[in-house]
Design an enzyme around this catalytic site. Structure first.
Site, mmCIF file in Angstrom:
data_model
loop_
_atom_site.group_PDB
_atom_site.id
_atom_site.type_symbol
_atom_site.label_atom_id
_atom_site.label_comp_id
_atom_site.label_asym_id
_atom_site.label_seq_id
_atom_site.Cartn_x
_atom_site.Cartn_y
_atom_site.Cartn_z
ATOM 1 N N LYS A 13 0.826 -1.212 0.000
ATOM 2 C CA LYS A 13 0.000 0.000 0.000
ATOM 3 C C LYS A 13 0.864 1.268 0.000
ATOM 4 C CE LYS A 13 -2.227 -0.939 3.864
ATOM 5 N NZ LYS A 13 -1.554 -2.180 4.287
ATOM 6 N N ARG A 88 -8.667 1.043 10.193
ATOM 7 C CA ARG A 88 -8.222 -0.328 10.436
ATOM 8 C C ARG A 88 -9.217 -1.096 11.295
ATOM 9 N NH1 ARG A 88 -2.463 0.565 9.613
ATOM 10 N NH2 ARG A 88 -1.195 -1.267 9.897
ATOM 11 N N ARG A 155 12.255 -2.041 10.517
ATOM 12 C CA ARG A 155 11.303 -1.634 11.562
ATOM 13 C C ARG A 155 11.128 -2.762 12.565
ATOM 14 N NH1 ARG A 155 6.268 0.431 8.034
ATOM 15 N NH2 ARG A 155 5.222 -0.788 9.631
ATOM 16 N N ARG A 166 0.786 -8.762 13.553
ATOM 17 C CA ARG A 166 0.111 -7.798 12.673
ATOM 18 C C ARG A 166 -0.867 -8.496 11.737
ATOM 19 N NH1 ARG A 166 4.944 -5.004 9.998
ATOM 20 N NH2 ARG A 166 3.504 -3.560 9.018
HETATM 21 P P1 AMP Z 1 1.550 0.641 9.113
HETATM 22 O O1 AMP Z 1 2.759 1.412 8.724
HETATM 23 O O2 AMP Z 1 0.302 1.111 8.421
HETATM 24 O O3 AMP Z 1 1.748 -0.847 8.992
HETATM 25 O O4 AMP Z 1 1.292 0.943 10.679
HETATM 26 C C1 AMP Z 1 2.264 0.619 11.640
HETATM 27 C C2 AMP Z 1 1.629 0.527 13.019
HETATM 28 O O5 AMP Z 1 1.051 1.799 13.372
HETATM 29 C C3 AMP Z 1 0.502 -0.477 13.161
HETATM 30 O O6 AMP Z 1 0.966 -1.807 13.368
HETATM 31 C C4 AMP Z 1 -0.228 0.090 14.376
HETATM 32 O O7 AMP Z 1 0.471 -0.172 15.579
HETATM 33 C C5 AMP Z 1 -0.145 1.597 14.120
HETATM 34 N N1 AMP Z 1 -1.272 2.057 13.284
HETATM 35 C C6 AMP Z 1 -1.225 2.544 12.014
HETATM 36 N N2 AMP Z 1 -2.438 2.870 11.569
HETATM 37 C C7 AMP Z 1 -3.306 2.567 12.565
HETATM 38 C C8 AMP Z 1 -4.711 2.662 12.711
HETATM 39 N N3 AMP Z 1 -5.498 3.115 11.726
HETATM 40 N N4 AMP Z 1 -5.255 2.276 13.896
HETATM 41 C C9 AMP Z 1 -4.491 1.836 14.905
HETATM 42 N N5 AMP Z 1 -3.154 1.697 14.835
HETATM 43 C C10 AMP Z 1 -2.552 2.066 13.676
#
Ligand code: AMP
Length: 209
Positions: A13, A88, A155, A166
């Site tokens: 994404k 999410r 990360r 995740r």
């Molecule tokens: P991502 O880069 O989108 O994979 O997000 C990394 C982390 O940020 C996730 O594993 C969550 O801990 C947090 N996170 C990102 N977006 C959300 C969301 N919409 N709701 C809750 N936690 C989020």
């Protein structure tokens, strides 16, 4: 155009959004990048969410919704946006509907094995958040970002235990959004298995742009 990018972690994404913003001329709003930026800046929010991100769990809906609401109120988002990583959960989607009407939800579809392979080799720029991969998207200079020269790192949430968590969180809390948006007639499916260029082409086709 107001778009949501939906799909499991590792579906591509973020990479796709980087290509799509050039085409659509709208900002890329990634809640993950906002949280990581806050952590890097050691802000109050960053300190509060760091252990949650490291574990692969979700930040609470209230905090996340408030951040997105504020971000979408920015002038640059008035003509549209790409939301990547938000909503999410169903409550986040319901909250979003209260302050912005999305045009389309693009669902990037990919099996778990491909997710594991992708996230295992992913490298992120410490400085600008750009994404690379040890197999599929090598930087020109190993260990450094092509865009800004920043150092690349793995990360914490791309490590094996966090990836499993995740995916589990995705299945339980986020995947129900596919049915939620399909029922509303907003969902478009894109096969996320091919390389980024082909996925971007397919994305253009389904959107008719
Ligand atoms: P991502 O880069 O989108 O994979 O997000 C990394 C982390 O940020 C996730 O594993 C969550 O801990 C947090 N996170 C990102 N977006 C959300 C969301 N919409 N709701 C809750 N936690 C989020």
């Amino acid at each position: 155009m107001k778009l949501i990018f939906l799909g499991p972690p590792g579906a591509g994404k973020g990479t796709l959004a980087a290509g799509a913003v050039d085409i659509l001329k709208v900002p890329h709003v990634s809640t993950g990048n906002i949280f990581r930026g806050a952590i890097a800046a050691r802000s109050e929010l960053g300190l509060r969410v760091k252990s949650i991100l490291d574990s692969g769990k979700l930040v609470d809906d209230e905090t996340t919704v408030a951040l997105v609401r504020e971000r979408l109120a920015g002038d640059d988002a008035s003509g549209g946006y790409i939301l990547d990583g938000f909503p999410r959960t169903i409550p986040q989607a319901e909250a979003l509907a209260g302050f912005s009407a999305v045009d389309r939800v693009v669902n990037f579809d990919i099996p778990d094995e491909a997710v594991l392979e992708r996230l295992g080799g992913r490298r992120t720029c410490k400085n600008c958040g750009a994404l690379f991969h040890v197999l599929f998207g090598k930087p020109r200079r190993e260990g450094f970002c092509d865009s800004c020269g920043g150092e690349l790192f793995i990360r914490d949430d791309d490590r094996e235990e966090a990836v499993a968590e995740r995916l589990e969180v995705y299945r339980k809390q986020t995947a129900p959004l596919i049915g939620y948006y399909r029922k509303k007639g907003l969902l478009l499916d894109v096969d996320a298995r091919p390389g980024a260029e082909i996925v971007l082409e397919n994305f253009r086709k389904v959107l008719g742009i």
